[in-house]
Scaffold this motif. Structure first.
Motif, mmCIF file in Angstrom:
data_model
loop_
_atom_site.group_PDB
_atom_site.id
_atom_site.type_symbol
_atom_site.label_atom_id
_atom_site.label_comp_id
_atom_site.label_asym_id
_atom_site.label_seq_id
_atom_site.Cartn_x
_atom_site.Cartn_y
_atom_site.Cartn_z
ATOM 1 N N ILE A 75 -20.962 56.832 4.709
ATOM 2 C CA ILE A 75 -21.798 56.730 3.506
ATOM 3 C C ILE A 75 -22.179 55.272 3.253
ATOM 4 C CG2 ILE A 75 -21.845 57.008 1.001
ATOM 5 C CD1 ILE A 75 -20.029 59.461 1.369
ATOM 6 N N ILE A 76 -21.203 54.373 3.362
ATOM 7 C CA ILE A 76 -21.471 52.954 3.134
ATOM 8 C C ILE A 76 -22.471 52.422 4.152
ATOM 9 C CG2 ILE A 76 -20.450 50.633 3.158
ATOM 10 C CD1 ILE A 76 -17.884 51.917 2.022
ATOM 11 N N ASN A 77 -22.250 52.744 5.430
ATOM 12 C CA ASN A 77 -23.150 52.252 6.474
ATOM 13 C C ASN A 77 -24.562 52.822 6.333
ATOM 14 O OD1 ASN A 77 -21.323 50.580 7.821
ATOM 15 N ND2 ASN A 77 -20.493 52.270 9.017
ATOM 16 N N GLN A 78 -24.649 54.119 6.058
ATOM 17 C CA GLN A 78 -25.967 54.740 5.919
ATOM 18 C C GLN A 78 -26.724 54.162 4.729
ATOM 19 O OE1 GLN A 78 -27.679 56.891 7.848
ATOM 20 N NE2 GLN A 78 -26.034 56.725 9.357
ATOM 21 N N THR A 79 -26.013 53.820 3.669
ATOM 22 C CA THR A 79 -26.663 53.235 2.493
ATOM 23 C C THR A 79 -27.185 51.834 2.795
ATOM 24 O OG1 THR A 79 -25.156 54.496 1.069
ATOM 25 C CG2 THR A 79 -26.366 52.678 0.053
ATOM 26 N N LEU A 80 -26.474 51.109 3.659
ATOM 27 C CA LEU A 80 -26.857 49.730 3.969
ATOM 28 C C LEU A 80 -27.916 49.630 5.063
ATOM 29 C CD1 LEU A 80 -23.347 48.003 3.896
ATOM 30 C CD2 LEU A 80 -25.154 47.878 2.164
ATOM 31 N N ILE A 81 -28.076 50.680 5.857
ATOM 32 C CA ILE A 81 -29.071 50.635 6.922
ATOM 33 C C ILE A 81 -30.471 50.451 6.321
ATOM 34 C CG2 ILE A 81 -30.276 52.057 8.648
ATOM 35 C CD1 ILE A 81 -27.584 53.192 9.452
ATOM 36 N N GLY A 82 -31.206 49.505 6.851
ATOM 37 C CA GLY A 82 -32.560 49.241 6.378
ATOM 38 C C GLY A 82 -32.641 48.172 5.311
ATOM 39 N N THR A 83 -31.489 47.693 4.815
ATOM 40 C CA THR A 83 -31.503 46.618 3.820
ATOM 41 C C THR A 83 -31.665 45.273 4.512
ATOM 42 O OG1 THR A 83 -29.088 46.417 3.881
ATOM 43 C CG2 THR A 83 -30.020 47.921 2.250
ATOM 44 N N ASN A 84 -32.110 44.279 3.763
ATOM 45 C CA ASN A 84 -32.245 42.930 4.302
ATOM 46 C C ASN A 84 -30.895 42.217 4.303
ATOM 47 O OD1 ASN A 84 -35.048 43.194 4.635
ATOM 48 N ND2 ASN A 84 -35.406 42.624 2.494
ATOM 49 N N ILE A 85 -30.825 41.154 5.088
ATOM 50 C CA ILE A 85 -29.584 40.399 5.175
ATOM 51 C C ILE A 85 -29.222 39.760 3.836
ATOM 52 C CG2 ILE A 85 -30.706 38.260 5.925
ATOM 53 C CD1 ILE A 85 -27.289 39.651 7.076
ATOM 54 N N ASN A 86 -30.237 39.481 3.002
ATOM 55 C CA ASN A 86 -29.966 38.853 1.706
ATOM 56 C C ASN A 86 -29.857 39.864 0.566
ATOM 57 O OD1 ASN A 86 -32.698 39.540 1.625
ATOM 58 N ND2 ASN A 86 -33.223 37.809 0.307
ATOM 59 N N THR A 87 -29.825 41.162 0.891
ATOM 60 C CA THR A 87 -29.657 42.175 -0.152
ATOM 61 C C THR A 87 -28.243 42.113 -0.719
ATOM 62 O OG1 THR A 87 -31.240 43.685 0.905
ATOM 63 C CG2 THR A 87 -29.692 44.652 -0.659
ATOM 64 N N PRO A 88 -28.087 41.889 -2.015
ATOM 65 C CA PRO A 88 -26.741 41.828 -2.592
ATOM 66 C C PRO A 88 -26.053 43.187 -2.539
ATOM 67 C CG PRO A 88 -28.383 40.842 -4.057
ATOM 68 C CD PRO A 88 -29.126 41.598 -3.005
ATOM 69 N N VAL A 89 -24.765 43.156 -2.289
ATOM 70 C CA VAL A 89 -23.939 44.360 -2.284
ATOM 71 C C VAL A 89 -22.788 44.142 -3.255
ATOM 72 C CG1 VAL A 89 -22.490 45.912 -0.919
ATOM 73 C CG2 VAL A 89 -24.512 44.873 0.116
ATOM 74 N N ILE A 90 -22.630 45.063 -4.196
ATOM 75 C CA ILE A 90 -21.559 44.991 -5.182
ATOM 76 C C ILE A 90 -20.665 46.211 -5.012
ATOM 77 C CG2 ILE A 90 -20.989 44.755 -7.633
ATOM 78 C CD1 ILE A 90 -23.879 43.818 -8.095
ATOM 79 N N VAL A 91 -19.354 46.003 -5.086
ATOM 80 C CA VAL A 91 -18.393 47.088 -4.926
ATOM 81 C C VAL A 91 -17.426 47.066 -6.095
ATOM 82 C CG1 VAL A 91 -16.741 48.184 -3.390
ATOM 83 C CG2 VAL A 91 -18.523 46.731 -2.424
ATOM 84 N N ASN A 92 -17.177 48.232 -6.689
ATOM 85 C CA ASN A 92 -16.187 48.266 -7.773
ATOM 86 C C ASN A 92 -15.239 49.444 -7.640
ATOM 87 O OD1 ASN A 92 -18.319 50.183 -9.291
ATOM 88 N ND2 ASN A 92 -16.364 50.328 -10.377
ATOM 89 N N ASP A 93 -14.019 49.226 -8.102
ATOM 90 C CA ASP A 93 -13.094 50.310 -8.411
ATOM 91 C C ASP A 93 -12.683 50.120 -9.865
ATOM 92 O OD1 ASP A 93 -11.251 48.221 -8.337
ATOM 93 O OD2 ASP A 93 -10.438 48.766 -6.382
ATOM 94 N N GLN A 94 -11.517 50.588 -10.281
ATOM 95 C CA GLN A 94 -11.169 50.429 -11.695
ATOM 96 C C GLN A 94 -10.889 48.977 -12.061
ATOM 97 O OE1 GLN A 94 -7.745 52.636 -13.082
ATOM 98 N NE2 GLN A 94 -7.722 51.593 -15.055
#
Length: 279
Positions: free
Chosen positions: A183-202
């Protein structure tokens, strides 16, 4: 998770949740992975969500540009007066909980149901909702506004229309499943190298850190693939320049990298020959 009728409303935030210096108000333990446009944090408040996105964009990245946000929570999430509250089984109240094999579809299904349940509870209690904290202490909150996480994200897109919010429910203490990686990889495919990625848990610790590493690995492969043709065709290219992670550990600032945890230091002090044993 199911059985929203019996679920307790637990406040996500608690005293001592912030572990790091230089906090962003409403967004626990927000930090950037050195060398990458990858950020990790805990479950934000409504204002903290916007503050984190504003911080990520800064003065350069456009607010209407694509921003990927992975939410690793297993629980359905609501916002009561802008503060995050989650659904927990009554026997699993606390900072950490193992909720089994929760799927994204189940989470999306349970969340509106939990909203309806909480609205009913508040209505039957004079407009007040009973909320417990991680220590099982119960308080009553006068409800002025109550929304699902999905509704909050849609509202946020008015200022950040490029925001892509993806739920990836991950078990707290075990490794992510293969499906989670996919899921993570498929979501990131096609994004640019400078696309910000934010990850959260509790809280913004274990699960979020793991997913942050996955995102960094993707970006490392991404930049290597982008320059592969250049490296293969132009002689003398310094491939070291393509390495994104140039972070150099400073032991004075990063004692945890040396295993200098408080509990370890206490054990070393208490045990005979503790220093030698640690080495």
């Amino acid at each position: 998770m199911g059985e929203m009728q019996n679920a307790s409303a637990m406040a996500d935030h608690f005293e001592g949740i912030q572990k790091l210096k230089d906090p962003i108000a409403g967004c626990p333990n927000f930090r950037r992975v050195p060398g990458y446009k990858v950020y990790v944090c805990g479950q934000p408040t409504v204002s903290g969500l916007e503050a984190a996105l504003t911080k990520v964009c800064g003065d350069i990245y456009p607010k209407d540009g694509k921003i990927i946000w992975f939410n690793l929570r297993q629980e359905p999430s609501l916002y009561v007066n802008g503060e995050p509250v989650c659904a927990r089984p009554p026997n699993k109240i606390g900072e950490y909980a193992e909720l089994g094999n929760i799927t994204r579809d189940q989470n999306k299904k349970d969340e509106p149901e939990f909203l309806t349940v909480c609205q009913g509870r508040a209505s039957a209690n004079g407009g007040k909702l009973k909320v417990v904290d991680i220590s099982k202490k119960e308080t009553e909150v006068e409800v002025k506004e109550m929304k699902t996480l999905s509704q909050v994200i849609e509202d946020t897109k008015a200022k950040f229309p490029g925001l892509v919010h993806m739920r990836v429910p991950v078990c707290n203490s075990a490794a992510p499943l293969e499906a989670d990686f996919d899921i993570i990889n498929q979501t990131l495919i096609g994004t640019n190298i400078n696309t910000p990625v934010i990850v959260n848990d509790q809280v913004g610790l274990s699960r979020a850190t793991t997913a942050g590493v996955i995102a960094c690995l993707f970006k490392e492969f991404q930049i290597n693939a982008s320059f592969d043709g250049l490296v293969q065709t132009v002689p003398g290219v310094n491939t070291a320049l393509l390495h994104m992670d140039r972070y150099v550990m400073d032991p004075a600032k990063d004692p945890l990298f040396k295993g200098e945890y408080n509990v370890v230091k206490q054990a070393v002090a208490a045990l005979k020959d503790g220093v030698a044993a640690k080495k």
